[in-house]
Design an enzyme around this catalytic site. Structure first.
Site, mmCIF file in Angstrom:
data_model
loop_
_atom_site.group_PDB
_atom_site.id
_atom_site.type_symbol
_atom_site.label_atom_id
_atom_site.label_comp_id
_atom_site.label_asym_id
_atom_site.label_seq_id
_atom_site.Cartn_x
_atom_site.Cartn_y
_atom_site.Cartn_z
ATOM 1 N N ALA A 181 0.818 -1.210 0.000
ATOM 2 C CA ALA A 181 0.000 0.000 0.000
ATOM 3 C C ALA A 181 0.856 1.266 0.000
ATOM 4 C CB ALA A 181 -0.932 -0.006 1.212
ATOM 5 N N ASP A 241 10.117 -6.478 -4.331
ATOM 6 C CA ASP A 241 9.084 -7.052 -3.472
ATOM 7 C C ASP A 241 8.797 -8.460 -4.002
ATOM 8 O OD1 ASP A 241 6.684 -7.810 -2.130
ATOM 9 O OD2 ASP A 241 6.213 -5.706 -1.794
ATOM 10 N N LYS A 287 3.838 -7.803 -7.467
ATOM 11 C CA LYS A 287 3.466 -6.422 -7.147
ATOM 12 C C LYS A 287 4.408 -5.419 -7.806
ATOM 13 C CE LYS A 287 1.233 -7.181 -2.645
ATOM 14 N NZ LYS A 287 1.286 -6.880 -1.191
ATOM 15 N N ASP A 340 6.728 -4.217 6.124
ATOM 16 C CA ASP A 340 5.705 -4.540 7.106
ATOM 17 C C ASP A 340 6.265 -5.323 8.290
ATOM 18 O OD1 ASP A 340 6.285 -6.913 5.915
ATOM 19 O OD2 ASP A 340 4.248 -7.368 5.232
ATOM 20 N N ASN A 341 7.606 -5.329 8.450
ATOM 21 C CA ASN A 341 8.171 -6.031 9.603
ATOM 22 C C ASN A 341 9.461 -5.362 10.046
ATOM 23 O OD1 ASN A 341 10.664 -7.858 8.586
ATOM 24 N ND2 ASN A 341 9.105 -7.740 6.967
ATOM 25 N N CYS A 369 2.276 -21.718 31.094
ATOM 26 C CA CYS A 369 1.235 -22.323 31.933
ATOM 27 C C CYS A 369 -0.108 -21.617 31.727
ATOM 28 C CB CYS A 369 1.645 -22.291 33.402
ATOM 29 S SG CYS A 369 1.895 -20.633 34.071
#
Length: 679
Positions: free
Chosen positions: A379, A405, A429, A477-478, A533
């Site tokens: 985007a 990309d 893309k 995005d990371n 746990c």
């Protein structure tokens, strides 16, 4: 464009003006061949193909108030007809139609909003309300679990759900309560609550209930008569100074039959300064004809978001006026910014006339000859590449844009990545984005790659590649990828611009060698981990159940597939790794490999396996927990074990008539069958 992508039912476009050279600086669709054509005829066909579910149409003929009142909201863009806007605004208010007026003039912009005498905002923040686990409730005092301090304060409204009380004392399921006093980080006194001692047994959640806010808007006429109407701006701007400058522009335009001052006519500037003698007025007068692409996108994006606020009642709207001052984009002489000389010759009759008017010929040439590397083409990447095309980044003799990309276009991308269309689904893309950018500006030179930027691809993005770049743009995005690119920028001393979005929130960080800190210099706080746990035996929030599901899925499906992939990629290396493992770990891994590669995978076997998974997760495991910790178990002080953050689980027996149970079997069986390559 933004409204069409968001899925508005109908968007009408009215514009009688023709494309000028100034317009090309901000027109996504339109080139030199379109100068002189009607702007709607150039733009609307492209808008229509963006979203076939949105009725995009041209509004023809005279623009009467009857036509305008047929819409839910009307947006005026760069309108110079202020005298006629005020009666139109009154008519729209009377008809209950909301109005937005947006202007992008050179390096300055404004937005005016009027959503009627009363506008209700149902969700002012748009954030998920906080929830707290109840551990005690006596009288009017509620105590919550000490893992999360209370976010409520006096006056806040909240609900109480899923609480277990003694028979005879029950809380109304739809009741809401008000905080009277915050006694500590974990205790509040509540209005309207009186829980007798011993009536509270266990469980319960406090959840904030958002309260609607009513915003009162004044008419445009009333705002114009006020010396200081409600207004806001970005942090660097003085809204009052910009308000006065735009008021002078509108006054001048009304006096000259809706025309705009020309930067080449000194008398226009003199007349404007007589109305308001400030630097802001001077700059606005000189550049009011200019369409500066970055500001057009910024003001247009804000205006589109205001449309969503007006239609949905979500998020606090701009209250009347918003101003943006972009004079920092102008060239500096000493400590002051100056407007460059008026473009002349070929530049004036080109798509770069507006850019040259703002930054000057010399800086424009630098922009065109930049070598730019953009990482990511989602985007944000589409927005950036579109801006590069309109600004001519990489269009000079020495300039170039490289974009990479590895992702393919998915149908879900089409609502936010406007360079892509239905027929592009499945393609890379970066390939499609580069092609679309070249359609916008055939002069831009773009090379697309389909590989990640990481240690494994350093043969592609080698030292020579990094050394020849002038600027690095990340649209990732990371965090891991950002840190890698940031490290390369530090190593090769390259400018870097990092950006990201999350819903309606966004960030931009500009990194300049030796002037600013780099991206990796600051680290976000570590996300709070969930104890194992809690995850496996005592989950008490939706986040816990999601984390458990992800953990289970990774262990059952992702990890085994990773083992098989590693074995097939390099068997000798994998064998060496196995030999180095402890014997019990090695045996477990070999059993997993055998199950994935050699196990039965016919559908009936997969269904039986999935049925066993259901029993193990939702029946057997819960029975074991409840056998160890019965519902009536108490600690040494006589308190129930299952209370507060310990929420008792319920045994779930498989029901073949329950659609949710059957869906679980279908999905898990399908994943299991496909985990060794079966279709």
């Amino acid at each position: 464009l933004n409204l069409v992508l968001t899925g508005m039912g109908s968007v009408g476009v009215y514009d009688t003006r023709e494309v000028t050279w100034w317009d090309l600086g901000g027109m996504f669709w339109g080139g030199e061949k379109d100068v002189g054509k009607r702007r709607v005829d150039v733009v609307v066909p492209h808008l229509t193909e963006l979203n076939t579910n949105c009725n995009v149409h041209v509004v023809e003929g005279a623009l009467s108030t009857d036509k305008l009142c047929a819409y839910n909201i009307v947006i005026f863009c760069n309108s110079t007809a202020l005298p006629s806007l005020t009666p139109v605004n009154e008519a729209l208010r009377a008809a209950g139609v909301r109005m937005i007026w947006a202007e992008s003039r050179g390096v300055m912009g404004m937005i005016f909003t009027d959503y009627g005498p009363t506008h209700t905002v149902h969700d002012p923040s748009g954030t998920t309300p906080p929830t707290h686990v109840i551990v005690s409730m006596v009288g009017a005092i509620i105590t919550v679990d000490d893992e999360e301090p209370l976010t409520f304060g006096p006056g806040d409204i909240f609900s109480i759900t899923a609480v277990e009380t003694q028979p005879g004392y029950e809380l109304p399921p739809t009741a809401v309560y008000k905080v009277l006093k915050k006694l500590s980080q974990y205790e509040i006194e509540v209005e309207g609550l009186d829980c007798p001692p011993g009536c509270y047994i266990r469980g319960g959640y406090l959840s904030e209930v958002k309260q609607p806010v009513t915003v009162n808007f004044s008419s445009l006429e009333d705002c114009l008569q006020q010396d200081c109407p409600p207004m806001s701006s970005d942090m660097m701007s003085d809204p009052a100074e910009l308000h006065a400058a735009f008021a002078a522009l509108h006054t001048w335009s009304a006096k000259h039959e809706g025309s705009l001052p020309s930067m080449t006519d000194p008398s226009h500037l003199s007349e404007m300064l007589e109305l308001n003698n400030t630097d802001a007025t001077s700059v606005l007068c000189k550049l009011c004809e200019v369409t500066f692409n970055p500001l057009v996108c910024f003001i247009g994006g804000i205006a589109a978001q205001e449309v969503l606020k007006a239609c949905t009642g979500k998020y606090m709207p701009i209250c009347q006026y918003y101003y943006y001052d972009g004079r920092h984009a102008l060239p500096y002489v000493g400590d002051s910014s100056v407007v460059p000389p008026h473009p002349t010759g070929k530049v004036l009759a080109s798509r770069y006339a507006s850019l040259a008017a703002v930054v000057g010929d010399e800086n424009m040439a630098r922009i065109h000859n930049l070598n730019t590397f953009m990482v990511g083409c989602g985007a944000l990447g589409c927005e950036l590449l579109k801006n590069f095309a309109l600004l001519g980044v990489g269009s000079g003799k020495k300039g170039f844009v490289t974009v990479t990309d590895p992702d393919n276009i998915e149908r879900s991308n089409l609502s936010r990545q406007f360079l892509f269309r239905n027929h592009h689904v499945g393609e890379f893309k970066c390939k499609v984005a580069a092609e679309q950018a070249k359609k916008m500006n055939p002069s831009i030179k773009v090379m697309q790659k389909t590989v990640k930027v990481c240690e494994e691809t350093e043969s592609t993005f080698n030292q020579r590649f990094w050394a020849k770049q002038d600027q690095i743009i990340t649209a990732l995005d990371n965090v891991k990828a950002r840190l890698y690119v940031d490290a390369k920028c530090v190593q090769f001393r390259k400018n870097m611009v990092d950006s990201g979005t999350l819903g309606t929130e966004a960030h931009v960080q500009v990194v300049l060698p030796k002037l600013t800190e780099n991206y990796g210099a600051q680290q976000d706080p570590q996300e709070k981990s969930i104890p194992q746990c809690t995850l496996h035996f005592f989950p008490n929030t939706i986040e816990h159940t999601i984390a458990f599901a992800r953990d289970w899925f990774g262990g059952v499906f992702e990890a085994p597939e990773g083992m098989v992939a590693a074995l097939r990629a390099d068997a000798d290396r994998y064998y060496t790794k196995l030999q180095a493992m402890p014997e019990d770990v090695r045996e477990a891994e070999l059993e997993t490999l055998h199950s994935v590669i050699c196990g039965e995978r016919d559908y009936a076997s997969c269904v039986l396996w999935a049925r066993g998974v259901f029993h193990g997760l939702f029946t057997g495991a819960i029975e074991e927990v409840l056998e160890k910790h019965p519902l009536d178990k108490k600690d040494d002080q006589g308190n129930l074990f299952w209370t507060g953050k310990f929420k008792p689980p319920h045994v779930l027996m498989f029901d073949c008539d329950n659609e949710a149970h059957l869906n679980f079997i279908r999905v898990v069986a399908s994943f299991f069958r496909g985990s060794n390559g079966e279709d």
